[in-house]
Design an enzyme around this catalytic site. Structure first.
Site, PDB file in Angstrom:
ATOM      1  N   CYS A 130      -9.888  -7.775  29.942  1.00  0.00           N
ATOM      2  CA  CYS A 130     -10.429  -9.177  30.074  1.00  0.00           C
ATOM      3  C   CYS A 130     -11.959  -9.060  30.388  1.00  0.00           C
ATOM      4  CB  CYS A 130      -9.686  -9.868  31.098  1.00  0.00           C
ATOM      5  SG  CYS A 130      -9.758  -8.965  32.832  1.00  0.00           S
ATOM      6  N   MET A 177      -6.473 -15.433  40.795  1.00  0.00           N
ATOM      7  CA  MET A 177      -7.083 -14.237  41.270  1.00  0.00           C
ATOM      8  C   MET A 177      -8.784 -14.269  40.634  1.00  0.00           C
ATOM      9  SD  MET A 177      -4.463 -11.281  41.738  1.00  0.00           S
ATOM     10  CE  MET A 177      -3.611 -11.764  40.376  1.00  0.00           C
ATOM     11  N   CYS A 236      -5.629  -2.285  37.772  1.00  0.00           N
ATOM     12  CA  CYS A 236      -5.661  -3.775  38.162  1.00  0.00           C
ATOM     13  C   CYS A 236      -4.285  -4.102  38.960  1.00  0.00           C
ATOM     14  CB  CYS A 236      -5.964  -4.612  37.090  1.00  0.00           C
ATOM     15  SG  CYS A 236      -6.055  -6.450  37.420  1.00  0.00           S
ATOM     16  N   ASP A 295       3.683 -17.280  30.545  1.00  0.00           N
ATOM     17  CA  ASP A 295       4.807 -16.380  31.395  1.00  0.00           C
ATOM     18  C   ASP A 295       4.579 -16.855  32.822  1.00  0.00           C
ATOM     19  OD1 ASP A 295       5.481 -15.016  29.039  1.00  0.00           O
ATOM     20  OD2 ASP A 295       3.667 -13.718  29.108  1.00  0.00           O
ATOM     21  N   SER A 296       3.493 -16.560  33.605  1.00  0.00           N
ATOM     22  CA  SER A 296       3.285 -16.739  34.886  1.00  0.00           C
ATOM     23  C   SER A 296       3.703 -18.105  35.175  1.00  0.00           C
ATOM     24  CB  SER A 296       1.941 -16.407  35.557  1.00  0.00           C
ATOM     25  OG  SER A 296       0.962 -17.214  34.776  1.00  0.00           O
ATOM     26  N   GLY A 303       4.350 -12.763  36.135  1.00  0.00           N
ATOM     27  CA  GLY A 303       4.911 -13.158  34.933  1.00  0.00           C
ATOM     28  C   GLY A 303       5.080 -11.965  34.165  1.00  0.00           C
ATOM     29  N   GLY A 356       0.997 -15.063  41.464  1.00  0.00           N
ATOM     30  CA  GLY A 356      -0.103 -14.693  40.372  1.00  0.00           C
ATOM     31  C   GLY A 356      -0.197 -15.712  39.347  1.00  0.00           C
ATOM     32  N   MET A 357      -0.944 -16.780  39.025  1.00  0.00           N
ATOM     33  CA  MET A 357      -0.786 -17.599  37.907  1.00  0.00           C
ATOM     34  C   MET A 357      -2.335 -17.499  37.009  1.00  0.00           C
ATOM     35  SD  MET A 357       0.786 -21.014  39.723  1.00  0.00           S
ATOM     36  CE  MET A 357       0.836 -21.604  37.966  1.00  0.00           C
ATOM     37  N   SER A 358      -2.086 -17.002  35.660  1.00  0.00           N
ATOM     38  CA  SER A 358      -3.097 -16.507  34.900  1.00  0.00           C
ATOM     39  C   SER A 358      -3.427 -17.941  33.922  1.00  0.00           C
ATOM     40  CB  SER A 358      -2.837 -15.330  34.187  1.00  0.00           C
ATOM     41  OG  SER A 358      -1.703 -15.650  33.112  1.00  0.00           O
TER      42      SER A 358
END
Length: 361
Positions: free
Chosen positions: A202, A35, A105, A15-16, A129, A9-11
């Site tokens: 968010c 996502m 979440c 970190d990710s 991450g 999962g890449m935000s």
């Protein structure tokens, strides 16, 4: 030997992004996924949202994936996020509790939904991450372990992951200090190396929870009475969604001394006000139990318990009251035990389990 496939999962954050790099360096077949969870289509509205919800997250994550030469996709989790996070968030506040949407979440979107879709495309693992580690213990169980960097440790928000989810989870940045993660990002030329961390909820970018609930729940949130612990009416409040246990600011009460929210009573629409001493307790009742490093408890369990993310933890004893009910007795009083928040049990560096706070016992 065929490479193990991992969906990360890449935000769009550092970190990710570094997690994806570390996994590729370790020999995994890495697929990057962001996502899509924002609820509105208007570009101006979406781009205003920060963290993992904004369009900038997709742009940054896609650039990182291109630089790392890994496949990248955007997956739509809008329905799951609305059902499991936003609706829960509003329902809890309207019930006089203070929810933790990040925990919901993590459990139901970042893990349950992402894991299911990742398995469908043949992945062996998912990765994030988060500053935490996954360990398999001598008793055969998987548990979340504290990260190397205590200041960024995120284990509190991961206590309710299942054994199946943990067995298929990788968290590579948990072995590093935050400063080292930024150094790695700089060394490999990632544009997000110095990108600030996202801290807010968010989907409420202005952090006005009461306004968000009023505009999105379809519920009227009436004013009501502030009362003291003995029931004396001392003023009017703006609606229970404006308050949480332990709150001092924003009460607009002239009492001649600092006063605090002690309790929220949705059934009578009252907010109970008391002194600092009234906010302390040495026990609580929790439900929605999830055990991690231990399969369950049939006798008293000695732990360090955290009652909120930034709580350092207090020694406590946990004993089961019913199938999904436990009492936590602290060795010294703790401040502002808040219904709706998580209480997480630690056995050394490992998460033993946790639950959702129901009330002071």
């Amino acid at each position: 030997m065929e490479k193990k496939k991992v969906v990360i999962g890449m935000s769009g954050g550092v970190d990710s992004s570094v997690a994806a790099y570390l996994l590729k360096q370790a020999g995994y077949d890495v697929i990057g996924v962001t996502m899509q969870i924002w609820q509105k289509e208007e570009p101006d509205t979406v781009s205003e949202n920060g963290g993992c919800c904004g369009l900038s997250a997709v742009d940054d994550a896609r650039r990182v994936a291109q630089m790392l030469e890994i496949p990248y996709y955007v997956m739509n989790f809008r329905r799951e996020f609305d059902e499991k996070v936003i609706q829960y968030f509003m329902r809890e506040y309207l019930s006089g509790r203070t929810p933790n949407p990040c925990i919901a979440c993590n459990r139901y979107v970042k893990w349950e939904s992402l894991l299911e879709r990742s398995m469908q495309i043949g992945a062996d693992y998912i990765a994030t991450g988060h500053y935490a580690r996954v360990a398999k213990l001598p008793n055969g169980r998987y548990a979340i372990q504290r990260s190397v960097t205590a200041a960024k440790d995120q284990t509190y928000a991961l206590y309710n992951l299942t054994q199946e989810q943990l067995s298929r989870t990788l968290m590579p940045v948990g072995d590093y200090e935050k400063s080292r993660i930024r150094e790695i990002a700089d060394e490999i030329g990632l544009t997000v190396a110095q990108k600030p961390d996202s801290m807010e909820i968010c989907f409420v970018p202005d952090q006005d929870y009461a306004r968000f609930i009023r505009e999105n729940s379809g519920c009227e949130i009436p004013e009501g009475n502030f009362v003291t612990t003995d029931g004396t009416v001392i003023g009017r409040h703006r609606g229970i969604t404006h308050y949480t246990v332990g709150q001092r600011k924003g009460l607009n009460l002239s009492m001649g001394r600092p006063v605090f929210v002690v309790e929220i009573r949705p059934e009578t629409n009252e907010v109970v006000i008391g002194d600092s001493a009234d906010v302390f307790t040495d026990r609580l009742i929790c439900s929605d139990l999830n055990f991690m490093s231990v399969p369950d408890i049939d006798q008293e369990l000695s732990v360090v318990a955290k009652i909120r993310y930034n709580h350092s933890g207090t020694r406590a004893h946990v004993r089961r009251l019913d199938k999904d009910l436990a009492e936590v007795i602290f060795e010294e009083p703790v401040r502002a035990v808040t219904p709706g928040q998580a209480v997480v049990f630690y056995d050394g560096d490992y998460v033993a389990g946790g639950g959702t706070i129901l009330r002071n016992s």
